[in-house]
Structure formats: structure tokens, C-alpha cells
Write an enzyme that holds these catalytic residues in place. Structure first.
Site, PDB file in Angstrom:
ATOM      1  N   ARG A  88       0.832  -1.200   0.000  1.00 28.44           N
ATOM      2  CA  ARG A  88       0.000   0.000   0.000  1.00 28.44           C
ATOM      3  C   ARG A  88       0.872   1.258   0.000  1.00 28.44           C
ATOM      4  O   ARG A  88       0.360   2.356  -0.200  1.00 28.44           O
ATOM      5  CB  ARG A  88      -0.830   0.083   1.286  1.00 28.44           C
ATOM      6  CG  ARG A  88      -2.025  -0.796   1.396  1.00 28.44           C
ATOM      7  CD  ARG A  88      -3.294  -0.124   0.893  1.00 28.44           C
ATOM      8  NE  ARG A  88      -4.402  -0.204   1.826  1.00 28.44           N
ATOM      9  CZ  ARG A  88      -5.186  -1.272   2.007  1.00 28.44           C
ATOM     10  NH1 ARG A  88      -4.975  -2.370   1.348  1.00 28.44           N
ATOM     11  NH2 ARG A  88      -6.188  -1.222   2.857  1.00 28.44           N
ATOM     12  N   ARG A 127     -21.570  -2.617   2.369  1.00 26.23           N
ATOM     13  CA  ARG A 127     -20.949  -3.944   2.365  1.00 26.23           C
ATOM     14  C   ARG A 127     -21.318  -4.767   3.603  1.00 26.23           C
ATOM     15  O   ARG A 127     -21.292  -4.280   4.726  1.00 26.23           O
ATOM     16  CB  ARG A 127     -19.422  -3.776   2.298  1.00 26.23           C
ATOM     17  CG  ARG A 127     -18.681  -5.087   2.336  1.00 26.23           C
ATOM     18  CD  ARG A 127     -17.317  -4.961   1.763  1.00 26.23           C
ATOM     19  NE  ARG A 127     -16.413  -4.134   2.561  1.00 26.23           N
ATOM     20  CZ  ARG A 127     -15.145  -3.905   2.223  1.00 26.23           C
ATOM     21  NH1 ARG A 127     -14.654  -4.411   1.106  1.00 26.23           N
ATOM     22  NH2 ARG A 127     -14.375  -3.153   2.986  1.00 26.23           N
ATOM     23  N   ARG A 160     -18.228  -4.706   8.580  1.00 22.97           N
ATOM     24  CA  ARG A 160     -16.858  -4.623   9.104  1.00 22.97           C
ATOM     25  C   ARG A 160     -16.688  -3.404  10.002  1.00 22.97           C
ATOM     26  O   ARG A 160     -17.290  -2.362   9.763  1.00 22.97           O
ATOM     27  CB  ARG A 160     -15.868  -4.536   7.939  1.00 22.97           C
ATOM     28  CG  ARG A 160     -15.539  -5.887   7.372  1.00 22.97           C
ATOM     29  CD  ARG A 160     -14.725  -5.805   6.122  1.00 22.97           C
ATOM     30  NE  ARG A 160     -13.653  -4.812   6.153  1.00 22.97           N
ATOM     31  CZ  ARG A 160     -12.693  -4.743   5.240  1.00 22.97           C
ATOM     32  NH1 ARG A 160     -12.664  -5.613   4.246  1.00 22.97           N
ATOM     33  NH2 ARG A 160     -11.764  -3.815   5.306  1.00 22.97           N
TER      34      ARG A 160
END
Ligand code: AMP
Length: 220
Positions: A88, A127, A160
Site C-alpha cells: 500500500r 458492504r 466490518r
């Protein structure tokens, strides 16, 4: 062949890696999964990972690189390894290149999935993930048949801890900050292929598959 899938959170890297795995043999290594496993452990490491992960911050390179290189090491003999979410930062990319070079390996392909930020925010906020099998749903675009229940194994669906609006904004702004340098880094070596991720899942998988197959052919 070692492949890196770049792209912001919500661009579908994980979903696409899993769809690709149905078409060609590959090992999908997601840094988010590796770090979530570490986060769940009742250790000092687990507490350290939790602190950054839950705030939507990057986990320090020292921890991330150590855990990811160990995971990669286990799959050096795989035909294709697809890295998702790692590296990343340029520092992580340099550590990865150095570790692969020691094994006589290299990154063979870097592919960036692109999508507008407002689409990404909606995908992340909607999500839901199955607690037992990890299947990913979206309340807007890909809902489960029964609310809160996984179609595959009946497991409980959860949001999440880093898919809250505050953490989503933080994660996307960190991604914008780090991604330009990371893309320049790989443009200077293996090159970066772009794939538009704001299309049907199948169209995206088709493009990824043909990029990987042509890269594979050029290596043999
Ligand atoms: P992801 O599942 O890729 O969205 O990652 C979830 C979280 O895991 C991120 O917000 C970070 O806290 C952590 N994480 C994942 N990959 C990395 C990485 N390469 N470097 C640092 N932290 C990471």
C-alpha cells in the site's frame, strides 16, 4: 507469476481475485484478511493491529510487511499469486521487491482497478460480510436473498468495523495520498495496467483474465 492488484477500498479487488480463481489456478493473498486474523488474536500484536485497523489507519509497515512476507513465503511455489491490498506504500513495495529478489522472484504484473469515489463510498457503506465463509454482499447492488443471512452457508452477515462513514473517509483519503507514489513506483519498473472497475463484474473479470493470460504467455 506474482501479480499485484491495486485499487481503492471498494474497487472490488478481493471479489475479482476470487472470481479469477474460478477461471485459473491462483493463490489470493489479501492483506486485509491476514491483518484481520492478527487482529483477532488475544496478543500484544492483536491489540496493536486493532488500534490502527478499527480507526481505518494503515497498520505500521513493520507489522504489515512481516506478516505479509511470511504469508507470501508459504506460496512461493504457486503458479500465480495475486496480492490484494499489499503493498500500500512505496516502503512496503521496496520491502516486497527485496524479499522476492532474495528468492529469485519478482513482481510480474501490476493491475489497477479504478472507480469514482462516490461509487466506492456507496459500495463500502453497503458492504456486508458472512461471519463464517467470508462471502461479500452489498445491501444496494448485491443483497442476500434473506436479509442478514448468507446465501452460501446461512451464516450471519455483519458490517466490518472499518466500514463506518468516518473510517471509510479516512481509508479513502489515505489511499489517495499513497496511491500516486505507488503507481509511479511500478510505472518505473514492471508497468501498471488499468482496468475500469465501474462495470459489470463479468466484464472486469474478463479484462483481468486476458491481461494475466497474456502476461503469463510472455513469461514462458
Ligand atoms: P482492506 O481489507 O484492504 O480494506 O484493509 C483493511 C484494513 O487493514 C486497512 O484499513 C488497514 O488498517 C489494514 N491494512 C490492509 N492492508 C494494509 C497494508 N498494506 N498496510 C497497512 N495496513 C493495511
Amino acid at each position: 507469476m506474482n501479480v499485484i492488484l491495486l485499487g481503492p477500498q471498494g474497487s472490488g479487488k478481493g471479489t475479482q481475485a476470487d472470481l479469477l480463481a474460478e477461471r485459473m489456478p491462483l493463490v489470493h493473498l489479501a492483506s486485509g484478511d491476514v491483518l484481520r486474523a492478527a487482529r483477532a488474536s488475544e496478543s500484544e500484536l492483536g491489540a496493536e493491529v486493532r488500534r490502527y485497523y478499527d480507526a481505518g489507519e494503515l497498520v505500521p509497515d513493520e507489522i504489515t510487511v512481516r506478516l505479509m512476507l511470511a504469508a507470501i513465503q508459504e506460496h512461493l511455489d504457486a503458479e500465480t499469486v495475486v496480492l490484494d491490498g499489499f503493498p500500500r506504500t512505496v516502503e512496503q513495495a521496496q520491502a516486497l521487491d527485496a524479499a522476492l529478489a532474495q528468492e529469485g522472484e519478482r513482481i510480474d504484473s501490476v493491475i489497477e482497478l479504478t472507480a469514482p469515489l462516490d461509487i466506492l463510498r456507496e459500495r463500502l457503506a453497503g458492504r456486508l460480510v458472512c461471519r463464517s465463509c467470508g462471502t461479500v454482499y452489498n445491501v444496494y447492488s448485491n443483497p442476500p436473498k434473506v436479509s442478514g443471512v448468507c446465501d452460501v452457508d446461512g451464516g450471519e452477515l455483519y458490517q466490518r468495523s472499518d466500514d463506518t462513514p468516518e473510517a471509510i473517509d479516512r481509508r479513502l483519503s489515505i489511499w489517495e495520498r499513497e496511491n500516486t507514489d505507488l503507481v509511479s513506483y511500478y510505472q518505473g519498473s514492471v508497468g501498471v495496467d488499468e482496468v475500469d472497475a465501474n462495470r459489470s463484474m463479468e466484464a472486469i473479470t474478463d479484462d483481468l483474465e486476458s491481461l494475466l493470460r497474456s502476461r503469463q504467455a510472455s513469461l514462458t
